[in-house]
Design a protein around this motif. Structure first.
Motif, PDB file in Angstrom:
ATOM      1  N   GLY B 239       0.883  -1.455   0.074  1.00  0.00           N
ATOM      2  CA  GLY B 239       0.212   0.044  -0.465  1.00  0.00           C
ATOM      3  C   GLY B 239       0.846   1.218   0.158  1.00  0.00           C
ATOM      4  O   GLY B 239       0.436   2.087   0.804  1.00  0.00           O
ATOM      5  N   SER B 242      -0.828   4.371  -4.471  1.00  0.00           N
ATOM      6  CA  SER B 242      -2.521   3.294  -4.910  1.00  0.00           C
ATOM      7  C   SER B 242      -2.912   4.166  -6.067  1.00  0.00           C
ATOM      8  O   SER B 242      -2.817   5.102  -5.729  1.00  0.00           O
ATOM      9  CB  SER B 242      -3.627   3.557  -3.511  1.00  0.00           C
ATOM     10  OG  SER B 242      -4.755   3.193  -4.283  1.00  0.00           O
ATOM     11  N   GLY B 388      -4.380  -1.997  -5.501  1.00  0.00           N
ATOM     12  CA  GLY B 388      -4.800  -2.505  -4.622  1.00  0.00           C
ATOM     13  C   GLY B 388      -5.199  -3.988  -4.393  1.00  0.00           C
ATOM     14  O   GLY B 388      -3.819  -5.441  -6.022  1.00  0.00           O
TER      15      GLY B 388
END
Lengths: 315, 410, 543
Positions: B239, B242, B388
């Motif tokens: 993460g 993104s 993601g």
């Protein structure tokens, strides 16, 4: 309805419409669902507008899609616009004659709405009341012409206005008149169809009785048809007004200097740069421009609901 | 009806006579002395007017500055009528290829003294030619993105792994969904992602023997890059970046203190100053290679209409001699909030100076017309591989982009 | 209209117009005639002026068209014939229609058959000149000079040159370059320009900038085919052409290796050895069906076409049907006489449509953002799930339709409101007397009458949404790319696909190709709409 009431009825476009004035409030049992529909509709309609409002009050010039409460509340976006200034994200400020933009937009949209409705009504009258060769073809053509993708149209219109401007200064590039005239190209479009449909429902007997009285077709048009068609005229004028107000492509192609821009063109400049977009002033400006439009609609409503349905003659 | 017909003709006659008289008296007005028409955008209009008028004072020329939307300057140059056409325009360097290929701008020559004042990459940015490379514009301002670090939330990273650790730590403590606030959105943003791209070994177009950009050598999925592409998958999984983050989200996250790192450019310098945060701007730390940003150079060009108007020599003098000087350069660059291109011109703004420092080794955006086929695909390659859960593997995504770009360029 | 079971209305009252109608009608007599004449006079006056200007500038095509048009207008309004009557009402609108709708269409068709695109924008003569200028290159050891134009003792124009690198000074004419003694020439220390020269008067100030043509005429020959040319008023460069133009054969020859560049009929000079090697710039020319051929033959363009077309059709149809249904429903709901807050409700409900379209679209794009948008974050999260509105191919399609419906419903609400007013109460009363429930009345009376009025608008709205670039491009940019096509994303409609074809392939800005696709799109939309039209009852009412 008694004959006395019938005789009293006027066909004048809605202003003295009886229906709204002489009303008894209908029973709540019948209307609760109507209110519910309206309220749900309003919530859905205004949901994004609330976020636009939030962006307008936000100092940071970002689009608030994440939270309703702005990060830094400020009234500066509104104030700056009203002072014809806009401050850039990178420092410095740029000239943004917002009030001129509003005036230009109102002039162009108002004139276009009025003239386009008039021209469309002329055409609708001809198609509705006269039978002539090429009538069906003409009606179809009107509809089909509007369907051509406007891809290369802008370049063509730019060149056309450029050349016309070389002959007639006032109709050249950068003039409001030229923009109005270009918009009138669409006057005989779909809206003319709507008006024709409405005209068709006005009974021919009225035409006949007027003709017997010695009226020319022009007099029938102005004296009989137009007043009775007030609802559709108002609707068409409003549609035309809003379409013109929100148009960006034609206005940006023809208007060159800052002072002559319409609202759409001027404000697109705030977000036109790829980076450093100024959403604050853009949202604020758009919202302030909404006020006259909504007010206009509010006041024009009485003309849409006319006394036409009450006791007019249909057969 | 006979009466009215007579009346009509009478009226028409009168009107015709009046208009004929009026038309014949309206001759074309003729200005004495050369007039130079300059197209510029509203941000720079005041500065350009001032600089041009300073020059005109010595030359007796008249200056006419026309303000247009920046993109329209390029788009309208091809369709404008010669009489209304500009002689000098403000331009972004990546328009050079398109305008030169269209034959709308003229090559210019700078004296060696003047050339010495400009970094070679700024001059390269305005050069173009399939056979012979020529200079078409004088640079005025340079812009590039940099990594803005919130120094209260994180330490200024000296290596990429440090950047990763810091960003992920802030992400965890602020319960955010991403570490570095860099904008993409569903449309992608190859420009903002370029430092990562170059750091992994990617490049857009190679150069041929003559030193010109070669549209047949596409480096979007070159072997070095593919070797390092697995890092993108790692970043996606943890993460770090993104593609759901768009411009507003990135800005909001940084300004609200939910992300310690923001990748943006000098167009937001005022926003940063007013935010009250303490920040420092650096170049993105190197990954496998230096993570250099794209450079955007803005400047001035002489159009072919200058010859048509008979002011070619004057226009070239204005652009190559006067506007290239240190004083005008400072004025012109400051108008838009950018550091000037001339190394002798001084920019006093400390934030802009930091952005300048972050530009070391940067690559000017390719200015050849074929670049228009690249932006969308390159941006989408990033979007697909950093969205993601369910993201495509980076190697696959970028290979597809390279194939598609090659097919479009033909 | 069926009145079989309606009670026969009483004798129609005499038509008594209200005040405004009487005021307007008053115009139609003598004042109306005068107004008509005034307009005609103005039109003819303008036409005379325009004719004068056109003749003055020798526009021999536009002039007869103008004269014919003006004569036609005069005939329509003055000649007392029966067939001019409908024309009197049609002419004003038609003038504007022809000028600003038909002419652009003709222009687009013209462009579709040309190669108008990047590199093919100017005319051939200009292109040849530009190629020649571009082909000039400094030779090896080429020199650059600071110059000062001057007049010699006899008043002839010469150039005083100062070599940047070597410091030597010369005087140059179109015949030769002659060295001067360094002592005779003063050089400015900062700019390197000559400021004075013995025996010559330097030209300064305004006069200098007015001699553009003479400065450009300087072509001082030096060794090996090179020549010194001026660049502005203070510089000159030694340049050598690398291409030679052969006017007789209309081709360029590269001097270094003799390669010939011929006109390839598509607007460029290309090398006879390697067709990919072309000289820039090219020029704009007619290429016939080349653009259409490109569309048909190149799999990059052809393959996504069908998929995009199907989605475009679905998008337009669903948007129109849903918007109409919802708009009509709300219009009926708010059509009750005497409803409290009626005007307020209606005014507020129109706001989505009155707001600038692109502002709404961009706000929606933010609201629907997967991770940060309010819809997912605050609303749906309460129900425990999120929807990948814009990042998933199918959900993106749903988002696009939903937002389009949000934007279009107020329009149909407004239109339905107006159209409902034209349905006379007697009919609905009669149907109620007949014993129909609310739905029955709606189905048998209201809907058919409404469709007659609104039918064409539905078709027009379909066509509008078929070509609705904004709604797609601003919301999703064409949508998530699933990888099956690189040009067409999953929410791309024909018009946004066209835009990408034109702007983002090859060298970009391919207007010729875009116009060709526009024509194809037009045929598709016109065919669908025309068919719907003929099959619907709307056309019955035309009779």
């Amino acid at each position: 309805m008694s004959t006395a009431e019938q005789a009293e009825l006027t066909a004048v476009a809605g202003a003295r419409a009886i229906g709204a004035r002489r009303r008894r409030r209908p029973h709540i049992r019948d209307t609760w669902w109507r209110h519910a529909v309206a309220i749900i509709g309003i919530l859905v309609a205004l949901f994004p507008v609330a976020y636009t409002l939030s962006s307008a009050f936000n100092r940071d010039n970002t689009l608030q899609g994440a939270s309703l409460v702005p990060t830094h509340v400020t009234l500066h976006n509104f104030g700056n616009l009203l002072h014809n200034n806009v401050y850039l994200n990178g420092g410095g400020k740029t000239d943004a004659p917002y009030l001129s933009w509003i005036v230009n937009s109102m002039i162009i949209a108002g004139a276009t709405a009025f003239l386009a409705t008039l021209l469309g009504a002329f055409a609708a009258y001809a198609f509705s009341r006269f039978r002539f060769k090429g009538r069906r073809f003409g009606l179809m053509a009107l509809l089909l012409i509007q369907m051509f993708p406007q891809f290369g149209a802008i370049a063509a219109i730019y060149l056309l206005v450029l050349n016309i401007g070389n002959i007639f200064g006032p109709l050249g590039l950068n003039s409001l008149l030229a923009v109005i005239v270009v918009y009138l190209g669409g006057a005989m479009g779909v809206q003319a169809w709507l008006m024709k449909g409405f005209f068709d429902t006005i009974p021919h007997e009225l035409d006949e009785s007027a003709r017997v009285d010695g009226a020319t077709p022009a007099q029938i048009f102005w004296g009989v048809i137009l007043p009775l068609a007030a609802p559709v005229l108002v609707v068409v004028a409003l549609i035309s007004f809003v379409f013109t107000l929100n148009d960006y492509v034609i206005a940006s192609a023809l208007l060159q200097t800052n002072n002559h821009f319409t609202l759409a063109v001027g404000m697109k400049g705030f977000i036109g740069d790829q980076y450093g977009q100024l959403w604050g002033p853009f949202a604020a400006g758009s919202l302030m421009a909404m006020i006259p439009v909504t007010a206009l609609f509010f006041f024009l409503q009485r003309w849409i609901v006319s006394g036409l349905t009450a006791g007019s003659v249909k057969g | 009806m006979q009466n009215s017909l007579k009346r009509t003709w009478a009226l028409l006659g009168v009107v015709a006579a009046i208009s004929a008289i009026a038309a014949s008296s309206a001759g074309a007005s003729h200005k004495a002395g050369p007039t130079i028409t300059i197209w510029t955008d509203s941000d720079r209009a005041a500065a350009v007017t001032k600089v041009a008028n300073d020059w005109a004072a010595t030359s007796g020329a008249t200056i006419k500055v026309v303000t247009k939307q920046f993109g329209d300057i390029r788009d309208n140059l091809g369709t404008v009528a010669a009489a209304d056409a500009p002689d000098v325009i403000t331009a972004a360097h990546d328009w050079t290829g398109q305008l030169a290929a269209n034959g709308l701008v003229e090559p210019i020559f700078l004296s060696s003294a003047v050339k010495a004042n400009f970094p070679s990459y700024t001059l390269n940015a305005f050069s173009y030619g399939t056979a012979v490379k020529k200079l078409y514009g004088v640079p005025a301002a340079v812009e590039n993105i940099g990594l803005v670090v919130n120094t209260k939330l994180a330490k200024v990273p000296t290596s990429f792994s440090q950047l990763e650790t810091e960003a992920l730590a802030v992400k965890k403590s602020k319960h955010q969904t991403f570490g570095i606030a860099v904008q993409q959105g569903s449309g992608g943003d190859a420009y903002h992602m370029y430092p990562f791209f170059s750091g992994l070994g990617g490049y857009i177009f190679g150069t041929n023997k003559a030193g010109n950009l070669d549209p047949s050598d596409i480096g979007v999925a070159n072997p070095t890059f593919l070797k390092n592409a697995h890092l993108i998958d790692k970043w996606n999984k943890e993460g770090l970046i993104s593609s759901k983050v768009d411009g507003s989200a990135a800005q909001n996250a940084f300004l609200k203190g939910q992300s310690a790192f923001w990748i943006t450019g000098p167009w937001n310098s005022d926003t940063l100053k007013k935010s009250g945060l303490s920040f420092k701007i650096i170049q993105v730390p190197a990954i496998a290679k230096p993570s250099v940003p794209f450079l955007g150079v803005q400047g001035f060009m002489v159009t072919k209409f200058a010859s048509v108007h008979g002011v070619d020599a004057a226009a070239k003098d204005l652009v190559t001699s006067f506007m290239a000087g240190a004083g005008p350069q400072t004025t012109l660059a400051a108008a838009n909030g950018r550091p000037p291109a001339n190394i002798k011109a001084k920019s006093s703004d400390p934030v802009l100076a930091q952005f300048s420092n972050a530009s070391k080794g940067g690559v000017p955006m390719p200015n050849i017309p074929q670049m228009s086929s690249v932006w969308g695909d390159l941006g989408q390659a990033w979007v697909r591989s950093t969205k993601g859960a369910g993201a495509m593997t980076a190697a696959k995504s970028f290979k597809a982009a390279a194939r598609s770009i090659a097919a479009k360029i033909g | 209209m069926s009145t079989a079971t309606a009670p026969i209305p009483a004798e129609p009252p005499p038509f008594s117009p209200g005040r405004i109608a009487r005021a307007i009608a008053a115009f139609s007599g003598l004042p109306g005639q005068i107004i008509k004449l005034a307009f005609l006079a103005a039109t003819n006056g303008l036409a005379v002026w325009a004719a004068y200007v056109l003749a003055d500038r020798k526009h021999w095509v536009a002039l007869p068209i103008l004269i014919a048009a003006t004569a036609a207008i005069d005939i329509v309004y003055l000649a007392p014939r029966k067939w001019t009557l409908p024309l009197k009402f049609l002419v004003p609108g038609t003038i504007f229609l022809l000028a600003f709708q038909i002419v652009p269409i003709v222009y687009t068709i013209e462009v579709a058959f040309s190669n108008y695109s990047t590199g093919h924008v100017i005319g051939k003569a200009d292109a040849i000149k530009a190629i020649q200028v571009n082909s000039l290159q400094p030779p090896a050891n080429g020199r650059q000079f600071e110059i000062a134009p001057a007049r010699d003792a006899s008043g002839k124009l010469v150039l005083i040159l100062h070599d940047d690198a070597s410091g030597a000074v010369y005087v140059g004419t179109n015949k030769a370059l002659t060295p001067l003694a360094k002592a005779d020439v003063t050089i400015s220390k900062d700019t390197g320009q000559p400021t004075a020269a013995k025996g010559y008067t330097l030209i300064k100030g305004a006069e200098l900038f007015a001699m553009d043509a003479q400065l450009k005429a300087f072509n001082i020959p030096t060794r090996g085919g090179s020549a010194i040319q001026t660049q502005g008023v203070s510089q000159a460069v030694e340049l050598q052409p690398t291409l030679r133009y052969d006017k007789a054969k209309d081709q360029f020859v590269r001097i270094s290796d003799g390669v010939v560049f011929k006109d390839n009929g598509q607007g460029s000079f290309v090398s006879s050895v390697n067709p990919k090697d072309e000289l820039e710039p090219g020029w704009k020319t007619y290429t016939g069906l080349h653009n259409f051929g490109k569309l048909a033959n190149n799999p990059l363009y052809r393959t996504p076409f069908l998929k995009v077309f199907v989605w475009t059709f679905a998008f337009a149809t669903l948007t129109v049907l849903l918007s109409f249904a919802i708009g009509l429903f709300v219009a009926i709901a708010l059509n009750k006489k005497g409803l409290r807050f009626q005007r307020l409700y209606r005014s507020v409900l129109v706001v989505p449509w009155a707001m600038p379209g692109f502002l709404s679209l961009l706000i929606w794009a933010g609201l629907l953002n997967d991770s940060f948008g309010v819809v997912n974050n605050k609303i749906l999260s309460h129900f425990g799930f999120t929807v990948p509105w814009l990042f998933d191919a199918n959900w993106a399609k749903v988002s696009v339709i939903l937002v389009s419906v949000w934007l279009t419903t107020p329009y149909f609400f407004l239109v339905s409101l107006g159209a409902l007013q034209s349905i006379p109460e007697e009919l609905t009363e009669a149907a109620r007397v007949d014993g129909g429930g609310a739905w029955g009345i709606f189905r048998r009376v209201t809907l058919p009458l409404l469709l007659i009025a609104v039918g064409p608008l539905l078709i027009a709205s379909f066509a509008f949404n078929f070509n609705n670039f904004n709604n797609i491009y601003l919301l999703t940019g064409g949508g998530p790319y699933t990888g099956s096509s690189s040009i067409a994303g999953s929410t791309d409609i024909l018009i946004s696909y066209t835009y990408k074809l034109a702007i983002a392939t090859g060298k970009g800005q391919d207007y010729g190709l875009a116009s060709a696709v526009a024509i194809i799109i037009f045929f598709i939309v016109a065919t669908i709409s025309g068919t719907a039209f003929f099959r619907s009852k709307a056309l019955e009412n035309v009779n």
